[in-house]
Design an enzyme around this catalytic site. Structure first.
Site: not given
Length: 301
Positions: A176, A213
């Site tokens: 992420e 992500k």
């Protein structure tokens, strides 16, 4: 679900991933949003007890199941806790929801327009414990504030080093590198991140896959090549500060990206609600996010 079942569900499941991973620093804000003011607890243990009650209420809700919620990201304390007398990961698996755990320990101070992850000296022990509890994967977050290639390259390098450690334990990492959606250089940062991620994915040894992500890109469809990359199991999107209606509208413009929302999922839930009110509100949010994840809208070239 065994590991193969969970892999198939995450790769092809028609749904989204719930982010229930607010950590110590963000817990008071999450509780306030839930209608519990800061004076309502006298210690960290009481505070974490309250947030666990909130998460338990979500997880045990009839609408929180594997039909539309295919995965859930947990805070470490939540992973170690119980719901209805069962370890939380097992309770999720029984509902058809694939469990993940947040592993990062927060962010370093900004340098070169980015914030790297703090060191994780006890990561191997945490990964072994998570694997033993039936957890499928992990999530680790860093932040990009400016379109600085040196900084973004450092973020990607660190993320993939941690991902290799996660993969060595038989878990699937969610990488992420969040681009700050309020950044004046957001579109340029998105483009640099796409380039650096592609290079890192192309250079991965072996045949393992990772998940990504990402912030919803300023240019709709920008991350299509990552969705299609053979080393990517799934691309999920964070809400990044958008309220749910806007987050869903922007997500629906991006083919192949599904939601992994936290605030945008929980924003209407309140401690004071009756169970019927709570389940109705949560179910409405799940339906809205599921639609944005699975029913895409055409975007002009």
């Amino acid at each position: 679900m065994n590991t193969a079942d969970m892999t198939a569900k995450i790769a092809d499941g028609n749904g989204f991933i719930a982010a229930l991973d607010q950590s110590g620093g963000s817990t008071p804000k999450a509780l306030k949003g839930y209608g519990i003011e800061e004076g309502a607890w006298g210690s960290d243990e009481e505070m974490f007890g309250l947030i666990h009650q909130m998460r338990s209420r979500i997880i045990t809700s009839p609408c929180f199941n594997g039909q539309k919620v295919i995965g859930a990201i947990l805070f470490e304390r939540t992973m170690d806790g119980q719901v209805d007398g069962k370890p939380v990961p097992q309770a999720l698996i029984e509902k058809g929801v694939v469990p993940f755990i947040k592993i990062d320990k927060g962010l370093e101070a900004e340098a070169n327009g980015v914030q790297l992850m703090k060191p994780m000296p006890e990561l191997d022990a945490l990964l072994s414990r998570a694997k033993g509890l039936g957890v499928f994967g992990t999530k680790e977050r860093s932040v990009i504030n400016l379109a600085n290639r040196e900084g973004i390259a450092a973020i990607v390098k660190q993320q993939f080093e941690v991902a290799a450690q996660v993969l060595a334990h038989g878990l699937v990492p969610i990488i992420e590198p969040e681009v700050n959606i309020k950044s004046a250089e957001r579109a340029e940062a998105d483009a640099i991140l796409l380039d650096e991620l592609t290079k890192a994915l192309d250079a991965m040894p072996g045949s393992d896959k990772v998940m990504l992500k990402l912030s919803i890109p300023a240019k709709a469809g920008l991350f299509g090549a990552l969705v299609d990359h053979p080393r990517v199991l799934r691309v999920v999107a964070l809400s990044g500060g958008y309220a749910r209606p806007e987050a869903c509208a922007e997500l629906a413009k991006n083919r192949g990206m599904i939601a992994s929302f936290s605030r945008a999922l929980l924003e209407d839930l309140r401690h004071q609600m009756s169970d019927d009110q709570f389940n109705g509100s949560l179910g409405g949010a799940i339906d809205e996010i599921h639609q944005a994840s699975t029913q895409k809208v055409p975007v002009a070239a």
